[in-house]
Design a protein around this motif. Sequence first.
Motif, short mmCIF file in Angstrom:
data_model
loop_
_atom_site.label_atom_id
_atom_site.label_comp_id
_atom_site.label_asym_id
_atom_site.label_seq_id
_atom_site.Cartn_x
_atom_site.Cartn_y
_atom_site.Cartn_z
N GLY A 117 -58.25 -10.41 57.98
CA GLY A 117 -58.82 -9.17 58.50
C GLY A 117 -58.21 -8.67 59.80
N TYR A 118 -57.01 -9.13 60.13
CA TYR A 118 -56.36 -8.68 61.38
C TYR A 118 -55.52 -7.43 61.17
CZ TYR A 118 -53.01 -11.59 58.94
OH TYR A 118 -52.25 -12.14 57.95
N ASP A 119 -55.26 -7.08 59.91
CA ASP A 119 -54.37 -5.95 59.64
C ASP A 119 -55.02 -4.60 59.86
OD1 ASP A 119 -51.65 -6.54 58.55
OD2 ASP A 119 -52.85 -7.94 57.35
N ALA A 120 -56.26 -4.50 59.37
CA ALA A 120 -56.91 -3.19 59.32
C ALA A 120 -57.21 -2.68 60.72
CB ALA A 120 -58.18 -3.30 58.49
N LEU A 121 -57.08 -1.38 60.91
CA LEU A 121 -57.36 -0.77 62.20
C LEU A 121 -58.84 -0.89 62.52
CD1 LEU A 121 -55.16 2.45 61.84
CD2 LEU A 121 -54.62 0.31 63.04
N CYS A 122 -59.11 -1.14 63.79
CA CYS A 122 -60.50 -1.36 64.22
C CYS A 122 -61.36 -0.15 63.86
CB CYS A 122 -60.57 -1.58 65.73
SG CYS A 122 -59.54 -2.95 66.24
N GLY A 123 -62.55 -0.44 63.43
CA GLY A 123 -63.52 0.62 63.15
C GLY A 123 -63.41 1.21 61.76
N THR A 124 -62.43 0.79 60.98
CA THR A 124 -62.30 1.34 59.63
C THR A 124 -63.18 0.56 58.65
OG1 THR A 124 -60.47 -0.15 59.17
CG2 THR A 124 -59.89 2.05 59.99
N ASN A 125 -63.41 1.18 57.49
CA ASN A 125 -64.11 0.47 56.42
C ASN A 125 -63.32 -0.78 56.02
OD1 ASN A 125 -66.39 1.99 56.01
ND2 ASN A 125 -65.41 3.36 54.51
N LYS A 126 -62.00 -0.63 56.02
CA LYS A 126 -61.16 -1.76 55.65
C LYS A 126 -61.45 -2.95 56.55
CE LYS A 126 -57.05 0.44 53.66
NZ LYS A 126 -55.61 0.68 53.86
N ALA A 127 -61.50 -2.72 57.86
CA ALA A 127 -61.73 -3.81 58.80
C ALA A 127 -63.11 -4.43 58.57
CB ALA A 127 -61.59 -3.30 60.23
N LYS A 128 -64.10 -3.56 58.47
CA LYS A 128 -65.48 -4.02 58.34
C LYS A 128 -65.68 -4.87 57.08
CE LYS A 128 -69.44 -1.42 56.98
NZ LYS A 128 -70.10 -0.11 57.00
N PHE A 129 -65.25 -4.31 55.94
CA PHE A 129 -65.51 -5.02 54.68
C PHE A 129 -64.59 -6.21 54.48
CE2 PHE A 129 -67.36 -0.79 53.65
CZ PHE A 129 -68.67 -1.23 53.46
N ASN A 130 -63.38 -6.13 55.03
CA ASN A 130 -62.46 -7.27 54.91
C ASN A 130 -63.05 -8.50 55.60
OD1 ASN A 130 -60.42 -9.16 55.15
ND2 ASN A 130 -58.84 -7.69 55.63
N VAL A 131 -63.45 -8.33 56.83
CA VAL A 131 -63.94 -9.48 57.59
C VAL A 131 -65.23 -10.01 56.96
CG1 VAL A 131 -64.75 -10.27 59.85
CG2 VAL A 131 -62.77 -8.73 59.69
N ALA A 132 -66.10 -9.09 56.55
CA ALA A 132 -67.36 -9.53 55.91
C ALA A 132 -67.07 -10.23 54.59
CB ALA A 132 -68.28 -8.33 55.72
N GLY A 133 -66.17 -9.65 53.80
CA GLY A 133 -65.84 -10.22 52.49
C GLY A 133 -65.21 -11.58 52.62
N ASN A 134 -64.34 -11.72 53.60
CA ASN A 134 -63.69 -13.01 53.84
C ASN A 134 -64.74 -14.10 54.08
OD1 ASN A 134 -62.73 -15.12 55.83
ND2 ASN A 134 -60.77 -14.28 55.15
N LYS A 135 -65.75 -13.74 54.85
CA LYS A 135 -66.79 -14.73 55.17
C LYS A 135 -67.66 -15.07 53.95
CE LYS A 135 -66.69 -14.01 60.08
NZ LYS A 135 -66.95 -13.07 61.15
N MET A 136 -67.75 -14.15 53.00
CA MET A 136 -68.59 -14.39 51.82
C MET A 136 -67.86 -15.14 50.71
SD MET A 136 -70.14 -10.54 51.43
CE MET A 136 -71.19 -10.87 49.97
#
Lengths: 417, 474
Positions: free
Chosen positions: B51-70
Motif C-alpha cells: 500500500g505504499y504506491d497509491a497517492l495519499c487520500g485516494t480510494n486506492k490507498a484506503k482500500f489497499n491498506v485495509a485489504g492487505n490487513k484483511m
Amino acid sequence: MRNCDIVIIGGGPAGLAAAIAAYDNGVKNILILEREERTGGILNQCIHNGFGLTRFKESLSGPEYAARFIEEAKKRNIETLVGTTVLSLSKDKTITAINSTDGVFTVKAKAVVLAMGCRERSRGALNIAGTRPAGIYSAGTAQKYVNIKGYLLGKEVVILGSGDIGLIMARRMTLEGAKVHAVCEIMPYSSGLKRNIVQCLDDFGIPLYLNHTITRIDGDNRVSGVEISRVDENKKPIAGTQKYFHCDTVLFSVGLIPENELTKGADIPLSPRTRGAVVYQNRETLIGGIFACGNVLQVHDLVDFVSEEAEIAGRGAADYVLCGSGEKSPIDTTNGRNVSYVLPQKIDKNVAGDVKLFFRVSNTFRNCTVKAVSGEKTLATRKKKIAAPGEMETLTLGSNVVESVSEPITVLLEEEN
Amino acid sequence: MYDCIVIGGGVVGGTILRELAKYKLHTIMLEKQSDVCMGQSRANSGIVHAGYDALCGTNKAKFNVAGNKMMKEYCAELGVKYRNNGSLVVAFSDEEKSALKELKSRGEKNGVDGLKVIGIKELKKMEPNISEKAVGALFAPTGGIVCPYELTIAAIGNAMDNGAELLTDFDVVRIEKRGETFDIFSKDGREVKGKMLINCAGLGGGKIAALAGDDSVRVMPRKGEYILLDRESGNFVSHTLFFAPTKLGKGVLVSQTVDNNILVGPTAVECDGTDTTADGLKYIMEKSREMCPNLPLYNTITSFAGVRAFCDRHDFIIEESAKVGNLINCVGIESPGLTSAPAIAKYVAEEIICKRLLPEKNEKFNPVRKPDYFFKNLSAKDKNVLIKRNPSYGKIVCRCEQITEGEIIRAIKENPPARSVDAVKRRTRSGMGRCQGGFCQPQVAEILARELGVLFEDVTKSGIGSELVTEKIK
C-alpha cells in the motif's frame, strides 16, 4: 510396506522389455507400476505401422508391437498394477505410489528400473506470440484424440516441428480429410526419420518449410490462422518473410523431454545433453541399483532400440539383485566434434562384454565417418553416406577393446574432404 | 425480484457477492462469459500489495491498506493459498534510492506497517540472485501473494453456498429502470429484475453504466503480458521484486507465486486483447534479466496476457452513480484491486447497500469454504481416508501437478460449477504444470462429458465456440 526384488516404473515398451529380461535372468519377484489403465504406453495410440522392422523383421502397428511384450509379460505372470501413479522415489529405493484400490502405499525394492518415458514440449514453453484459443495441441495429444478417443480435431491444419509424431499426424489428419497446409521446422533439417518425411509428407504433397517458425497464432474461441516466418542462423524471425495460413488447428511437434521428475527427486545425476540419467553400459545410474531405459533415458526414434536398451537395463537390475554391485572401474565417454551426445556416459571396465555406444550427430552430413577414439587410439569407426540428427547412430566396442582403454572415449564425426 | 444484482464475476463482484451473503438479501451475479473469473481477475500478478504506491487520500490507498490487513484471514476462511512473502522495491541508482524514501514516507502516511529502506548487503542476503547493479531496496514486510482466480472463485462459491445465485453466459444488452426497479436483459433473451445494481463489470464497466443511463463512466484497457516459469525454478526468488514505479504502473516484477512458480511481467500497453506479442515477451525477458541476470527463462512453461481496466480518474470509482439512483459503480479497479477487493466489498455492503436496504443479518452465514483441493499436500494418512471414502481420489489425472479425478469431479459439482476444461484448470490446477495439459486434457474432457452428461464433442476449452474436437470419426 511391501518388498519387491525389482520395481519397474512405467509399463510402456521400455518397462515391459526390462521386466521380461529381468525375469529371464532369474529374478521372479517383479512389480510393474503403470499410471494408465493398461500397459503398452504410447504405442497404444501409434496405430500406424513400421514398428519392429529391426527387431522382428516385419512391420507392426504400435499396439501389435506392444502386444508381443504384454503377452510375454503375462506368460511370466509378472505382477502389474495399472492406474497407479508413482508419487516419489527415494535413493534407498523406496517408492511411494497411489491408486484407487490400495490408496497411497510404499514399496521397498532391491533394484528399480526407471521407464517413465517422456512428455512433449508444449506451445507454452516456446513463447510464441498470439492468443490461446481451442485448436492448439501437441502432436501426441492430437494423436490420442484421433486414435484413442476417435474424434477429428479440425479441417485446416498447420504443424510446427518436424518430429516423427508431427509427421505421422500430418498423414493421419490428411487421411481423415483435413488439409495440412504446412509443416514448419525451425532447424535447417528435420528431426524426424527420413522414411517419415517421404511417407507422411512427400507422398501427400504436404510442404515442409525448413528454417521457418510460427510467429503468431490468431483466433478468439478457436484458432483462425497462423503467421509463419523464415528464421536466420540464430533462429530469429526475419522481418518481411511472413506468410499467413488460415487454419483451425495447430499442432506442435517440437521435441520430447524425458520425464525425470522422480529421478530428480531421488537426486540421481542427470546429463544436460540427454536430459536423462547418467548411466553405465548396463544402464545403472550413479545411484547403485537404480537403472533407467527407454525414452526417460534418451529420446529414441525407433521402439526397437527402446526394447534393446530396456533388456540391457532389465538384465542389469537382475544381476544387481542376484550378485550385488561390484567395484567399478569407470571410463567416461564424451561427445566430440559434430556429435551432440553419447550414451552410456560411463563404461565400467570390470563388466565383461561388448559395449554399444548410442549417439546423435549434430547436423546433416554426407560422406562422413563416425569414430570412437580414446587418446591416440581409434576404437571403432564407420563410414556413412548420410548422417542426420533424426537418426540415432551406434558404434560397438568389442570387450577386448573396452579392456584396453585407459583414457576417456570420445565419439566424433569427421567430414570427408 | 432480487434485492441486489451484481454484474461481473471478477474478484470485486465476487467479494461483494460474498459480503452481501452475510445479510438476508436476495442476490444474484450476472456474468457475461461461460465461467466466472474470465477477465482481469484471471490473469494478473497475484500480488497482495502493501500500500505504499497509491497517492495519499485516494480510494486506492484506503482500500489497499485495509485489504492487505484483511487478506490473511479472508483466504484462510476460503481455503485459498496466500503467502506473506514480503515485497522489495529495488533501486538501481542513488537517485532511485532516494525515491524509495519518498515511497516509504508515502506508505507510512497510508498506514503501511514496517517499511524499511535496506542496503545492498541486506538485499543480497534476502535475494541472492538479485542483480549486481542493485543498490538497495524498500522492504515492505506486509506485501504478499495470493492466487487471484482461486480467491475469486472461492468467494463466489462461498456466496453461492450461502444462498447467492449465479447466471453465466449472461451478456447484458439492455437495462431498463422502471421506478425503483432495474430490469436487465441478456443477449439470449433472459431477464432479471432487481432493486440495487452493482456494476463490477471490469472492462465492461463503462458500457453497463451507460446501459443503465449513466454515460459518465469511461473505462480503458491496459494490456499486460506475463511469462511463467516451472516450479523447478520456484525458489529462484522468494520475495516479490519490483522496479521503482513509473507513471504507467509498477512495471515488470519478478515474483514467486503461491504455487511456487516464478512469474515475470507485466508489460503495460494501452490496448485491449489477451494476445501476447513478440515485442512484449522480449521486453519482459529483458527487464526481468535486469532484475535477476541469471533468471532461468529457459524454464518457461507458458506466457499469457491479461487486461487491466482503468478509468480517467486514475482512482477506483466506488460510489452510487450521480445520474442513476441505486446504480453502484465499482469501476476502474486496476491494481491494487485484487488486494483491495475484500475491503471494497465490505465498504459496498456495509456503507452503501445496508444503509439503503437495512437488511437483517444472515445468522446462518458460514464463512468457511474448505475445499479438499490440494490433495497432494495432504498426509498419506489423510489421503487414504479420502480414497477409502471416494476411490476417485486415488486416480491421478494431471501428473505434473498431481491432481486427482476426485478433485476434478468436485470442481464440476461444487459452486460455482466448472463446465469447461479451462474452468476445471482454474479450480484444480489440472493442466497448469509443465506439460500444459498435454497428457491430462483428453482425460479431463472425458470426465467433464461424463459428469455433465454431454457429448464429448460438446466439451469446450472455455465456452461455446471453443470445442476441443469437431466430430466423431465414422
